[in-house]
Scaffold this active site. Structure first.
Site, PDB file in Angstrom:
ATOM      1  N   ASN A 242       5.982  50.188  -8.886  1.00 54.03           N
ATOM      2  CA  ASN A 242       5.856  50.991  -7.667  1.00 54.03           C
ATOM      3  C   ASN A 242       4.795  52.062  -7.933  1.00 54.03           C
ATOM      4  O   ASN A 242       5.075  53.060  -8.585  1.00 54.03           O
ATOM      5  CB  ASN A 242       7.218  51.625  -7.341  1.00 54.03           C
ATOM      6  CG  ASN A 242       7.133  52.591  -6.166  1.00 54.03           C
ATOM      7  OD1 ASN A 242       6.124  52.618  -5.441  1.00 54.03           O
ATOM      8  ND2 ASN A 242       8.179  53.382  -5.969  1.00 54.03           N
TER       9      ASN A 242
ATOM     10  N   LYS B  16       3.470  54.098  -5.978  1.00 54.59           N
ATOM     11  CA  LYS B  16       3.611  55.296  -5.123  1.00 54.59           C
ATOM     12  C   LYS B  16       2.232  55.672  -4.552  1.00 54.59           C
ATOM     13  O   LYS B  16       1.448  54.775  -4.255  1.00 54.59           O
ATOM     14  CB  LYS B  16       4.245  56.433  -5.914  1.00 54.59           C
ATOM     15  CG  LYS B  16       5.532  56.008  -6.615  1.00 54.59           C
ATOM     16  CD  LYS B  16       6.319  57.159  -7.119  1.00 54.59           C
ATOM     17  CE  LYS B  16       7.536  56.656  -7.862  1.00 54.59           C
ATOM     18  NZ  LYS B  16       8.473  57.700  -8.192  1.00 54.59           N
TER      19      LYS B  16
ATOM     20  N   HIS C 273      13.596  53.376  -0.664  1.00 56.16           N
ATOM     21  CA  HIS C 273      13.355  54.173  -1.879  1.00 56.16           C
ATOM     22  C   HIS C 273      13.850  55.600  -1.642  1.00 56.16           C
ATOM     23  O   HIS C 273      13.725  56.134  -0.540  1.00 56.16           O
ATOM     24  CB  HIS C 273      11.859  54.170  -2.224  1.00 56.16           C
ATOM     25  CG  HIS C 273      11.587  54.742  -3.577  1.00 56.16           C
ATOM     26  ND1 HIS C 273      11.526  56.094  -3.813  1.00 56.16           N
ATOM     27  CD2 HIS C 273      11.418  54.141  -4.779  1.00 56.16           C
ATOM     28  CE1 HIS C 273      11.303  56.292  -5.096  1.00 56.16           C
ATOM     29  NE2 HIS C 273      11.238  55.121  -5.712  1.00 56.16           N
TER      30      HIS C 273
ATOM     31  N   GLU D  85      18.681  52.579  -8.567  1.00 53.85           N
ATOM     32  CA  GLU D  85      17.891  53.696  -9.076  1.00 53.85           C
ATOM     33  C   GLU D  85      18.683  54.992  -8.915  1.00 53.85           C
ATOM     34  O   GLU D  85      18.668  55.595  -7.833  1.00 53.85           O
ATOM     35  CB  GLU D  85      16.586  53.834  -8.294  1.00 53.85           C
ATOM     36  CG  GLU D  85      15.651  52.669  -8.412  1.00 53.85           C
ATOM     37  CD  GLU D  85      14.205  53.096  -8.195  1.00 53.85           C
ATOM     38  OE1 GLU D  85      13.395  52.878  -9.096  1.00 53.85           O
ATOM     39  OE2 GLU D  85      13.891  53.669  -7.138  1.00 53.85           O
TER      40      GLU D  85
ATOM     41  N   GLY E  41       8.098  53.221 -12.009  1.00 50.77           N
ATOM     42  CA  GLY E  41       7.237  54.144 -11.266  1.00 50.77           C
ATOM     43  C   GLY E  41       6.024  54.548 -12.100  1.00 50.77           C
ATOM     44  O   GLY E  41       5.034  53.813 -12.183  1.00 50.77           O
TER      45      GLY E  41
HETATM   46  C1  PEP Z   1      10.687  55.141  -8.896  1.00 56.01           C
HETATM   47  O1  PEP Z   1      10.284  56.095  -8.240  1.00 56.01           O
HETATM   48  O2  PEP Z   1      11.055  54.092  -8.326  1.00 56.01           O
HETATM   49  C2  PEP Z   1      10.744  55.256 -10.352  1.00 56.01           C
HETATM   50  C3  PEP Z   1      11.536  54.459 -10.998  1.00 56.01           C
HETATM   51  O3  PEP Z   1       9.946  56.217 -10.917  1.00 56.01           O
HETATM   52  P1  PEP Z   1       9.820  56.560 -12.489  1.00 56.01           P
HETATM   53  O4  PEP Z   1       9.741  55.253 -13.231  1.00 56.01           O
HETATM   54  O5  PEP Z   1       8.562  57.342 -12.598  1.00 56.01           O
HETATM   55  O6  PEP Z   1      11.040  57.345 -12.865  1.00 56.01           O
END
Ligand code: PEP
Length: 258
Positions: free
Chosen positions: A11, A13, A99, A169, A236
């Site tokens: 992801n 973002k 999300h 998550e 992420g």
């Molecule tokens: C996310 O935002 O889906 C995520 C898992 O972020 P990170 O890996 O940076 O914690």
């Protein structure tokens, strides 16, 4: 684990800033993907970059995803919206829905359910994100999780469940220094599958893929898969760090399956 392949979803973002950088990251992932044997990877770049990052079935084990899709299914006067059908047309196969960063901006379970329907109807797979804000000793977070899953999947017909991917998550573990403990990931993924089974039946519950997301990097990813016993990862920050993401894919692919 529910599938014979691990699913690793990046992801991105709102990163990177330029198309040139996006293409560079994508090309590194496309170079490693065909060498993987037990891992499928999905990259979810920002919308303006998707089409330049790849196309459908361009290389083995590599797929395109989107970070969003409209609830609207019929073309027309929906300024600013991008339909699941349009995404399908440019080669997208997966869409991240629900999300926590979008839920924090007001996305409700009702809207999540509408998006899941639009995405499934367009022939894409929704990656449905669920997770608690806090993990309390008394276990109230389990109820939060259960309700999120039930309400988000309220409109999914049994015939479409095979396209669903769930991403567990825990919000407190996203963007954090450390991921959740592996034994807790395992416990939560079992709970998520159990709730899914209660809605769609045991067979569907055994088959559904549950990913873990929250501060995954190339160092901790193999243990999260091995001891957290999840079907894949939603990544992420590490997904736009191409050397780290490539290492992560290699390390995960080296895990003996089951
Ligand atoms: C996310 O935002 O889906 C995520 C898992 O972020 P990170 O890996 O940076 O914690």
């Amino acid at each position: 684990m529910s599938s014979n392949k691990k699913l690793i979803v990046g992801n991105w973002k709102m990163n990177p800033v330029t198309l040139d950088e996006a293409k560079k990251i994508a090309s590194k992932i496309k170079r490693i993907s065909p060498t993987l044997t037990s891992t499928e990877t999905v990259i979810c770049p920002p919308l303006p970059f998707i089409i330049s990052c790849g196309s459908r079935k361009e290389v083995k084990h590599f797929h395109l995803g989107s970070q969003s899709a409209s609830v609207e299914m019929v073309r027309g006067p929906h300024t600013g919206e991008v339909s699941a059908e349009m995404l399908h047309d440019i080669g997208v196969e997966y869409v991240i829905i629900g999300h926590s960063e979008q839920r924090a901006r007001g996305e409700s379970d009702v809207n999540v359910a509408k998006k899941i329907k639009a995405v499934i109807d367009a022939g894409l797979s929704p990656i449905v994100c669920v997770g608690e804000l806090v993990r309390d000793e008394a276990g109230a977070y389990l109820e939060v999780l259960k309700n999120q899953i039930k309400h988000s999947l309220a409109d999914v017909p049994l015939a479409s469940v095979k396209s669903i991917v769930l991403a567990y998550e825990p919000i407190w573990a996203i963007g954090a220094p450390e991921p959740m403990k592996n034994e807790d990931i395992h416990e939560s993924s079992i709970f998520v599958k159990k709730v899914f089974s209660d809605i769609f039946g045991v067979e569907a519950g055994l088959k559904v893929r549950v990913l873990y997301g929250g501060s995954v990097n190339y160092r901790n990813a193999p243990d999260i898969i091995s001891y957290g016993k999840v079907d894949g990862l939603l990544v992420g920050r590490e997904s736009v760090n191409s050397p780290g993401f490539v290492e992560l894919l290699k390390a995960v692919d080296n895990i003996a399956y089951k």
